[in-house]
Motif scaffolding. Sequence first.
Motif, PDB file in Angstrom:
ATOM      1  N   GLU A  47      -3.702  -0.363 -17.214  1.00  0.00           N
ATOM      2  CA  GLU A  47      -5.112  -0.790 -17.278  1.00  0.00           C
ATOM      3  C   GLU A  47      -5.214  -2.160 -17.952  1.00  0.00           C
ATOM      4  OE1 GLU A  47      -7.716   0.925 -15.987  1.00  0.00           O
ATOM      5  OE2 GLU A  47      -6.904   2.942 -15.713  1.00  0.00           O
ATOM      6  N   GLU A  48      -4.391  -2.371 -18.979  1.00  0.00           N
ATOM      7  CA  GLU A  48      -4.414  -3.647 -19.689  1.00  0.00           C
ATOM      8  C   GLU A  48      -3.975  -4.785 -18.759  1.00  0.00           C
ATOM      9  OE1 GLU A  48      -1.900  -3.774 -23.152  1.00  0.00           O
ATOM     10  OE2 GLU A  48      -3.020  -5.452 -24.030  1.00  0.00           O
ATOM     11  N   LEU A  49      -2.928  -4.528 -18.002  1.00  0.00           N
ATOM     12  CA  LEU A  49      -2.415  -5.520 -17.056  1.00  0.00           C
ATOM     13  C   LEU A  49      -3.455  -5.864 -15.988  1.00  0.00           C
ATOM     14  CD1 LEU A  49      -0.207  -7.234 -15.699  1.00  0.00           C
ATOM     15  CD2 LEU A  49       0.689  -5.133 -14.678  1.00  0.00           C
ATOM     16  N   VAL A  50      -4.069  -4.846 -15.421  1.00  0.00           N
ATOM     17  CA  VAL A  50      -5.047  -5.083 -14.360  1.00  0.00           C
ATOM     18  C   VAL A  50      -6.289  -5.789 -14.926  1.00  0.00           C
ATOM     19  CG1 VAL A  50      -6.540  -3.982 -12.640  1.00  0.00           C
ATOM     20  CG2 VAL A  50      -4.187  -3.179 -12.937  1.00  0.00           C
ATOM     21  N   LYS A  77      -9.648 -16.033  -2.120  1.00  0.00           N
ATOM     22  CA  LYS A  77      -9.249 -14.948  -1.193  1.00  0.00           C
ATOM     23  C   LYS A  77      -7.900 -14.356  -1.575  1.00  0.00           C
ATOM     24  CE  LYS A  77     -11.805 -16.008   2.987  1.00  0.00           C
ATOM     25  NZ  LYS A  77     -11.810 -17.114   3.968  1.00  0.00           N
ATOM     26  N   GLU A  78      -6.981 -15.199  -2.007  1.00  0.00           N
ATOM     27  CA  GLU A  78      -5.665 -14.696  -2.440  1.00  0.00           C
ATOM     28  C   GLU A  78      -5.813 -13.782  -3.661  1.00  0.00           C
ATOM     29  OE1 GLU A  78      -2.501 -17.615  -2.917  1.00  0.00           O
ATOM     30  OE2 GLU A  78      -3.265 -18.738  -1.201  1.00  0.00           O
ATOM     31  N   HIS A  79      -6.677 -14.205  -4.606  1.00  0.00           N
ATOM     32  CA  HIS A  79      -6.936 -13.365  -5.782  1.00  0.00           C
ATOM     33  C   HIS A  79      -7.535 -12.027  -5.348  1.00  0.00           C
ATOM     34  CE1 HIS A  79      -7.378 -17.027  -8.730  1.00  0.00           C
ATOM     35  NE2 HIS A  79      -6.128 -16.818  -8.376  1.00  0.00           N
ATOM     36  N   GLU A  80      -8.510 -12.110  -4.464  1.00  0.00           N
ATOM     37  CA  GLU A  80      -9.225 -10.910  -4.035  1.00  0.00           C
ATOM     38  C   GLU A  80      -8.295  -9.916  -3.344  1.00  0.00           C
ATOM     39  OE1 GLU A  80     -12.777 -11.497  -1.466  1.00  0.00           O
ATOM     40  OE2 GLU A  80     -13.663 -11.881  -3.435  1.00  0.00           O
ATOM     41  N   ALA A  81      -7.396 -10.450  -2.491  1.00  0.00           N
ATOM     42  CA  ALA A  81      -6.472  -9.584  -1.763  1.00  0.00           C
ATOM     43  C   ALA A  81      -5.565  -8.829  -2.736  1.00  0.00           C
ATOM     44  CB  ALA A  81      -5.639 -10.406  -0.785  1.00  0.00           C
ATOM     45  N   ARG A  88      -6.415  -0.292  -5.131  1.00  0.00           N
ATOM     46  CA  ARG A  88      -6.073   0.911  -4.352  1.00  0.00           C
ATOM     47  C   ARG A  88      -4.952   1.693  -5.021  1.00  0.00           C
ATOM     48  NH1 ARG A  88      -7.071  -2.011   0.346  1.00  0.00           N
ATOM     49  NH2 ARG A  88      -5.007  -2.926   0.231  1.00  0.00           N
ATOM     50  N   LEU A  89      -3.935   0.968  -5.493  1.00  0.00           N
ATOM     51  CA  LEU A  89      -2.805   1.618  -6.164  1.00  0.00           C
ATOM     52  C   LEU A  89      -3.252   2.288  -7.463  1.00  0.00           C
ATOM     53  CD1 LEU A  89      -0.061  -1.116  -5.609  1.00  0.00           C
ATOM     54  CD2 LEU A  89      -0.096   1.161  -4.589  1.00  0.00           C
ATOM     55  N   LEU A  90      -4.109   1.582  -8.199  1.00  0.00           N
ATOM     56  CA  LEU A  90      -4.613   2.112  -9.469  1.00  0.00           C
ATOM     57  C   LEU A  90      -5.374   3.416  -9.230  1.00  0.00           C
ATOM     58  CD1 LEU A  90      -4.589   1.287 -12.431  1.00  0.00           C
ATOM     59  CD2 LEU A  90      -6.714   0.042 -12.060  1.00  0.00           C
ATOM     60  N   GLU A  95      -5.431   9.370  -9.654  1.00  0.00           N
ATOM     61  CA  GLU A  95      -5.486  10.665  -8.971  1.00  0.00           C
ATOM     62  C   GLU A  95      -4.208  11.470  -9.161  1.00  0.00           C
ATOM     63  OE1 GLU A  95      -8.546   8.974  -5.562  1.00  0.00           O
ATOM     64  OE2 GLU A  95      -6.464   9.441  -5.022  1.00  0.00           O
ATOM     65  N   GLY A  96      -3.230  10.883  -9.871  1.00  0.00           N
ATOM     66  CA  GLY A  96      -2.059  11.673 -10.233  1.00  0.00           C
ATOM     67  C   GLY A  96      -0.722  11.243  -9.669  1.00  0.00           C
ATOM     68  N   ASP A  97      -0.695  10.175  -8.891  1.00  0.00           N
ATOM     69  CA  ASP A  97       0.576   9.704  -8.345  1.00  0.00           C
ATOM     70  C   ASP A  97       1.319   8.890  -9.403  1.00  0.00           C
ATOM     71  OD1 ASP A  97       2.672   8.522  -6.983  1.00  0.00           O
ATOM     72  OD2 ASP A  97       1.509   8.185  -5.156  1.00  0.00           O
ATOM     73  N   VAL A  98       2.291   9.530 -10.069  1.00  0.00           N
ATOM     74  CA  VAL A  98       2.934   8.912 -11.228  1.00  0.00           C
ATOM     75  C   VAL A  98       3.884   7.774 -10.876  1.00  0.00           C
ATOM     76  CG1 VAL A  98       2.738  10.923 -12.725  1.00  0.00           C
ATOM     77  CG2 VAL A  98       4.741  10.688 -11.245  1.00  0.00           C
ATOM     78  N   LEU A  99       4.259   7.652  -9.615  1.00  0.00           N
ATOM     79  CA  LEU A  99       5.189   6.578  -9.240  1.00  0.00           C
ATOM     80  C   LEU A  99       4.490   5.247  -8.986  1.00  0.00           C
ATOM     81  CD1 LEU A  99       7.692   8.490  -6.943  1.00  0.00           C
ATOM     82  CD2 LEU A  99       8.050   7.690  -9.284  1.00  0.00           C
ATOM     83  N   ILE A 100       3.177   5.274  -8.956  1.00  0.00           N
ATOM     84  CA  ILE A 100       2.401   4.087  -8.629  1.00  0.00           C
ATOM     85  C   ILE A 100       2.654   2.878  -9.543  1.00  0.00           C
ATOM     86  CG2 ILE A 100       0.009   3.206  -8.629  1.00  0.00           C
ATOM     87  CD1 ILE A 100       0.889   4.531  -6.000  1.00  0.00           C
ATOM     88  N   PRO A 101       2.798   3.069 -10.855  1.00  0.00           N
ATOM     89  CA  PRO A 101       3.028   1.886 -11.705  1.00  0.00           C
ATOM     90  C   PRO A 101       4.223   1.051 -11.263  1.00  0.00           C
ATOM     91  CG  PRO A 101       2.456   3.741 -13.064  1.00  0.00           C
ATOM     92  CD  PRO A 101       2.641   4.288 -11.665  1.00  0.00           C
ATOM     93  N   PHE A 102       5.251   1.693 -10.715  1.00  0.00           N
ATOM     94  CA  PHE A 102       6.408   0.935 -10.222  1.00  0.00           C
ATOM     95  C   PHE A 102       5.994   0.025  -9.062  1.00  0.00           C
ATOM     96  CE2 PHE A 102       8.658   4.444 -12.311  1.00  0.00           C
ATOM     97  CZ  PHE A 102       9.596   3.726 -13.029  1.00  0.00           C
TER      98      PHE A 102
END
Length: 133
Positions: A47-50, A77-81, A88-90, A95-102
Motif C-alpha cells: 500500500e505504501e509503494l502504490v 497516459k503512461e502513468h495511468e496505464a 487491478r493487481l492490488l 481478495e486474497g491472492d498472496v502471490l500478487i505482490p511478486f
Amino acid sequence: MISWDKTAIINVAELDSQHQRLIALVDNLHQAMTSSRGKSVVSHALEELVGFTRMHFDTEETLMTRHAYPDYEQHRKEHEALLEDVGRLLQRFREGDVLIPFAIELDLEAWAFRHIATSDKQLAAFLNTKGVF
Ligand SMILES: [Fe+2]
Ligand SMILES: [Fe+2]
C-alpha cells in the motif's frame, strides 16, 4: 533485489529523490515478501509503494501542466496505464491472492526503469530548459 542506479538520474532534484524513494519502497516490498514477515507487513509495504507512486505521478503531472509540457498527454497516459495495472493487481491481493505482490514488484520494477530512462528523462530535459533543476 534492485538498487538505485546512477544512470537513472534525470537532473531534477525533486524527481530524482522521489525516484530513489520509489526504488527503496520496491526493495522494501521485496524484503517484506522474502523474509516471510506475514501478510500485514507485505500489505503495508504494498500500500505504501502504490500510494507513493500515485503521489509521485501527481508531482510530475503538476510540473508538466505548470510548464506547459508538450508531451503531457502521452506521459500522463503512461502513468495511468501503470496505475490501472497495479490497481487491478492490488484488488486481487486484497481478495486474497498472496502471490500478487511478486507480480506488482516485477511490474513496477521493469516499468519504472523503462519509464524513468525514457519519458521522465525527456520531461527532465524539458524542465531544465525552463530553469527547473
Ligand atoms: Fe513519469
Ligand atoms: Fe517518474
